[in-house]
Scaffold this motif. Sequence first.
Motif, mmCIF file in Angstrom:
data_model
loop_
_atom_site.group_PDB
_atom_site.id
_atom_site.type_symbol
_atom_site.label_atom_id
_atom_site.label_comp_id
_atom_site.label_asym_id
_atom_site.label_seq_id
_atom_site.Cartn_x
_atom_site.Cartn_y
_atom_site.Cartn_z
ATOM 1 N N ALA A 85 0.838 -1.209 0.000
ATOM 2 C CA ALA A 85 0.000 0.000 0.000
ATOM 3 C C ALA A 85 0.871 1.256 0.000
ATOM 4 C CB ALA A 85 -0.937 -0.001 1.215
ATOM 5 N N GLN A 86 1.911 1.247 0.810
ATOM 6 C CA GLN A 86 2.816 2.397 0.858
ATOM 7 C C GLN A 86 3.538 2.569 -0.473
ATOM 8 O OE1 GLN A 86 2.988 4.482 3.575
ATOM 9 N NE2 GLN A 86 4.208 5.817 2.274
ATOM 10 N N ASP A 87 3.924 1.458 -1.088
ATOM 11 C CA ASP A 87 4.609 1.498 -2.386
ATOM 12 C C ASP A 87 3.692 2.060 -3.468
ATOM 13 O OD1 ASP A 87 6.902 0.884 -4.078
ATOM 14 O OD2 ASP A 87 5.712 -0.785 -4.866
ATOM 15 N N LEU A 88 2.414 1.679 -3.441
ATOM 16 C CA LEU A 88 1.450 2.228 -4.406
ATOM 17 C C LEU A 88 1.414 3.754 -4.312
ATOM 18 C CD1 LEU A 88 -1.472 -0.329 -3.915
ATOM 19 C CD2 LEU A 88 -0.179 -0.006 -6.037
ATOM 20 N N LEU A 89 1.415 4.252 -3.082
ATOM 21 C CA LEU A 89 1.357 5.701 -2.874
ATOM 22 C C LEU A 89 2.670 6.375 -3.255
ATOM 23 C CD1 LEU A 89 -0.223 7.654 -0.021
ATOM 24 C CD2 LEU A 89 2.158 8.083 -0.566
ATOM 25 N N THR A 90 3.777 5.902 -2.700
ATOM 26 C CA THR A 90 5.036 6.619 -2.897
ATOM 27 C C THR A 90 5.586 6.477 -4.311
ATOM 28 O OG1 THR A 90 6.310 4.793 -1.959
ATOM 29 C CG2 THR A 90 5.703 6.569 -0.464
ATOM 30 N N SER A 91 5.321 5.334 -4.946
ATOM 31 C CA SER A 91 5.781 5.146 -6.333
ATOM 32 C C SER A 91 4.727 5.598 -7.334
ATOM 33 C CB SER A 91 6.156 3.679 -6.575
ATOM 34 O OG SER A 91 7.241 3.311 -5.751
ATOM 35 N N ASN A 92 3.552 5.979 -6.836
ATOM 36 C CA ASN A 92 2.460 6.531 -7.635
ATOM 37 C C ASN A 92 2.129 5.677 -8.859
ATOM 38 O OD1 ASN A 92 0.394 8.358 -8.002
ATOM 39 N ND2 ASN A 92 1.623 9.705 -9.283
ATOM 40 N N TYR A 93 1.724 4.430 -8.586
ATOM 41 C CA TYR A 93 1.264 3.524 -9.637
ATOM 42 C C TYR A 93 0.062 2.768 -9.094
ATOM 43 C CZ TYR A 93 3.234 -0.427 -7.078
ATOM 44 O OH TYR A 93 3.492 -1.368 -6.122
ATOM 45 N N PHE A 94 -0.647 2.078 -9.978
ATOM 46 C CA PHE A 94 -1.761 1.242 -9.541
ATOM 47 C C PHE A 94 -1.742 -0.024 -10.379
ATOM 48 C CE2 PHE A 94 -6.213 -0.132 -9.413
ATOM 49 C CZ PHE A 94 -6.340 -0.276 -8.043
ATOM 50 N N ASP A 95 -1.130 -1.055 -9.835
ATOM 51 C CA ASP A 95 -0.956 -2.309 -10.558
ATOM 52 C C ASP A 95 -0.583 -3.383 -9.552
ATOM 53 O OD1 ASP A 95 0.329 -4.408 -12.307
ATOM 54 O OD2 ASP A 95 -0.057 -2.895 -13.831
ATOM 55 N N HIS A 96 -0.848 -4.635 -9.896
ATOM 56 C CA HIS A 96 -0.450 -5.736 -9.026
ATOM 57 C C HIS A 96 1.062 -5.950 -9.055
ATOM 58 C CE1 HIS A 96 -4.432 -6.950 -7.803
ATOM 59 N NE2 HIS A 96 -4.818 -6.819 -9.055
ATOM 60 N N VAL A 97 1.717 -5.510 -10.116
ATOM 61 C CA VAL A 97 3.166 -5.672 -10.219
ATOM 62 C C VAL A 97 3.826 -4.360 -9.812
ATOM 63 C CG1 VAL A 97 5.106 -6.199 -11.732
ATOM 64 C CG2 VAL A 97 2.928 -7.401 -12.040
ATOM 65 N N SER A 98 4.573 -4.421 -8.740
ATOM 66 C CA SER A 98 5.265 -3.248 -8.201
ATOM 67 C C SER A 98 6.581 -3.026 -8.925
ATOM 68 C CB SER A 98 5.552 -3.488 -6.710
ATOM 69 O OG SER A 98 6.557 -2.626 -6.245
ATOM 70 N N PRO A 99 6.892 -1.764 -9.259
ATOM 71 C CA PRO A 99 8.214 -1.492 -9.829
ATOM 72 C C PRO A 99 9.325 -1.711 -8.793
ATOM 73 C CG PRO A 99 7.013 0.557 -9.455
ATOM 74 C CD PRO A 99 6.064 -0.564 -9.158
ATOM 75 N N THR A 100 8.971 -1.734 -7.531
ATOM 76 C CA THR A 100 9.934 -1.928 -6.450
ATOM 77 C C THR A 100 10.100 -3.395 -6.084
ATOM 78 O OG1 THR A 100 9.225 0.211 -5.566
ATOM 79 C CG2 THR A 100 10.524 -1.210 -4.101
ATOM 80 N N TYR A 101 8.992 -4.119 -5.955
ATOM 81 C CA TYR A 101 9.020 -5.473 -5.399
ATOM 82 C C TYR A 101 8.627 -6.585 -6.373
ATOM 83 C CZ TYR A 101 8.895 -2.797 -1.028
ATOM 84 O OH TYR A 101 9.153 -1.924 -0.010
ATOM 85 N N GLY A 102 8.075 -6.271 -7.515
ATOM 86 C CA GLY A 102 7.575 -7.305 -8.421
ATOM 87 C C GLY A 102 6.134 -7.659 -8.079
ATOM 88 N N GLY A 103 5.715 -8.868 -8.465
ATOM 89 C CA GLY A 103 4.348 -9.313 -8.226
ATOM 90 C C GLY A 103 4.096 -9.652 -6.765
ATOM 91 N N PRO A 104 2.829 -9.821 -6.396
ATOM 92 C CA PRO A 104 2.485 -10.108 -5.003
ATOM 93 C C PRO A 104 3.162 -11.371 -4.461
ATOM 94 C CG PRO A 104 0.505 -9.776 -6.310
ATOM 95 C CD PRO A 104 1.656 -9.716 -7.244
ATOM 96 N N SER A 105 3.222 -12.420 -5.249
ATOM 97 C CA SER A 105 3.864 -13.658 -4.806
ATOM 98 C C SER A 105 5.354 -13.441 -4.591
ATOM 99 C CB SER A 105 3.633 -14.773 -5.823
ATOM 100 O OG SER A 105 2.250 -15.031 -5.952
ATOM 101 N N ASP A 106 5.969 -12.692 -5.508
ATOM 102 C CA ASP A 106 7.392 -12.363 -5.360
ATOM 103 C C ASP A 106 7.625 -11.577 -4.069
ATOM 104 O OD1 ASP A 106 7.952 -13.417 -7.940
ATOM 105 O OD2 ASP A 106 7.405 -11.493 -8.856
#
Length: 176
Positions: A85-106
């Motif tokens: 949730a914090q990554d969605l806000l600070t990286s300003n994206y909305f997707d299951h794949v995070s540019p910081t951490y990858g997918g949820p399973s990852d």
Amino acid sequence: MRPFASSVLYTILVLFLAGCVVIPLEFDLSETEKVKIVLPSSVEPVDLSTYEQSLLDKVNAARAEVGVEPLLYDPSVAKVAQLKAQDLLTSNYFDHVSPTYGGPSDMLTQFGIKWRASGENIAAGQRSVEEVHEGWMNSPGHYENIVSPLFTHIGFGFTEGGGDYGTYWVQMFTAY
């Protein structure tokens, strides 16, 4: 200062600053502790225990309606959901794949959670637990995660105060 030394110092400074932004803070919480986050700038920590309990109650009520066992709250999964949730806000994206951490399973794996099944629901812009839960229940894919008998545990994340949507909600589901 010589150009080489100057560029080395600049590189070190950039890496240090990037590390401050990208590297997540690790924290340990007992099951009785409240989850808190610190939002960007000078915003005070937000106590999320009431949101978590309300979401857990709503999710388990939906599961009961279809005869599925309730999910157990998992503080370790909640930590990962909160980081998302914090990554969605600070990286300003909305997707299951995070540019910081990858997918949820990852992401779960990166934080030491040994899962055999995992899922994620995300939402943005909703102003209340009721509004976000209703949205998830009215979306076939999100609903399937909520009522799936495959999942046994859940954790929640929530943050507000910026990004394109203002609020970000995360449900992470696991089975061990």
